[in-house]
Design a protein around this motif. Structure first.
Motif, mmCIF file in Angstrom:
data_model
loop_
_atom_site.group_PDB
_atom_site.id
_atom_site.type_symbol
_atom_site.label_atom_id
_atom_site.label_comp_id
_atom_site.label_asym_id
_atom_site.label_seq_id
_atom_site.Cartn_x
_atom_site.Cartn_y
_atom_site.Cartn_z
ATOM 1 N N ALA A 1 -16.534 21.588 57.390
ATOM 2 C CA ALA A 1 -17.750 20.909 56.948
ATOM 3 C C ALA A 1 -17.574 20.320 55.562
ATOM 4 C CB ALA A 1 -18.924 21.885 56.945
ATOM 5 N N ASP A 2 -18.374 19.272 55.275
ATOM 6 C CA ASP A 2 -18.348 18.693 53.940
ATOM 7 C C ASP A 2 -19.305 19.460 53.028
ATOM 8 O OD1 ASP A 2 -20.932 17.775 54.465
ATOM 9 O OD2 ASP A 2 -20.318 15.703 54.810
ATOM 10 N N ARG B 1 -22.474 19.029 56.514
ATOM 11 C CA ARG B 1 -22.266 18.271 57.752
ATOM 12 C C ARG B 1 -20.906 18.617 58.341
ATOM 13 N NH1 ARG B 1 -24.552 13.922 54.240
ATOM 14 N NH2 ARG B 1 -22.408 13.790 53.482
ATOM 15 N N GLN B 2 -20.884 18.939 59.621
ATOM 16 C CA GLN B 2 -19.620 19.290 60.252
ATOM 17 C C GLN B 2 -18.794 18.036 60.492
ATOM 18 O OE1 GLN B 2 -19.944 21.770 63.711
ATOM 19 N NE2 GLN B 2 -17.730 21.928 63.999
#
Length: 206
Positions: free
Chosen positions: A62-63, A67-68
């Protein structure tokens, strides 16, 4: 994006809820993950230096916004197989993972595009000795598939798929997998020393 900070979550070696951090090191990697006589590969993999060890596979990459961006899948090891993560780790891109999941839910199977050729890489040594360009040398065109219908022949050297340059069979696989079955892409190739292009519709095998 290369350089983007990411974290890998999972349960490496049974240690649940473990987070490791790093960056996206590269995109669109072809990674051979087969063992023994069982061929397997990751196509379009995300490379990261965030540590991925046994137990991380299937966990999210993830970031920093949560967010994946990928599904942790594999990590390179030293030749002796020891030492844990060496900073060369790979994840399946999330868009690809979601596409496969959607197909499995809807159809019970996932379809992947093929060009319809069997090829080998034109290495630097082969290029010097034969005058061929770097690319994917077509050894066989499979009947009834896109390459045959588009006019490709054995002996052609594929050098481009769409906007993506091709200098090896691995890159050819990566470039083709960026499309969906039924897409028509422009394939650049060299035949008898002359550059040519053809529209090829990628399809599913069988």
């Amino acid at each position: 994006m290369v350089g983007q900070p990411v974290v890998a979550a999972g349960s490496p070696l049974g240690l649940s809820a473990t987070i490791t951090a790093g960056v996206v090191s590269a995109l669109n990697r072809y990674v051979d993950v087969g063992q023994g006589e069982e061929p397997a590969a990751l196509i379009n993999a995300v490379q990261t230096d965030a540590a991925v060890n046994p137990g991380n596979s299937g966990g999210p990459l993830a970031d920093c916004a949560g967010r994946q961006v990928g599904v942790n899948s594999a990590g390179a090891q030293t030749p002796d197989g020891g030492g844990g993560s060496i900073g060369l780790n790979f994840a399946i891109p999330i868009d690809f993972a979601v596409s496969v999941a959607d197909q499995l839910i809807k159809n019970g199977r996932a379809e992947h595009p093929v060009l319809g050729v069997l090829s080998v890489t034109v290495t630097d040594e082969m290029a010097r000795s034969t005058g061929l360009p770097r690319g994917a040398y077509v050894e066989q065109v499979l009947p009834g598939l896109g390459a045959a219908r588009g006019g490709l022949r054995a002996g052609d050297v594929i050098t481009q798929v769409g906007d993506v340059a091709v200098t090896s069979t691995d890159q050819l696989l990566v470039a083709v997998q960026a499309h969906r079955p039924g897409d028509t892409v422009q394939v650049g190739f060299q035949r008898a020393g002359a550059p040519q292009r053809a529209g090829v519709t990628v399809a599913t095998p069988g």
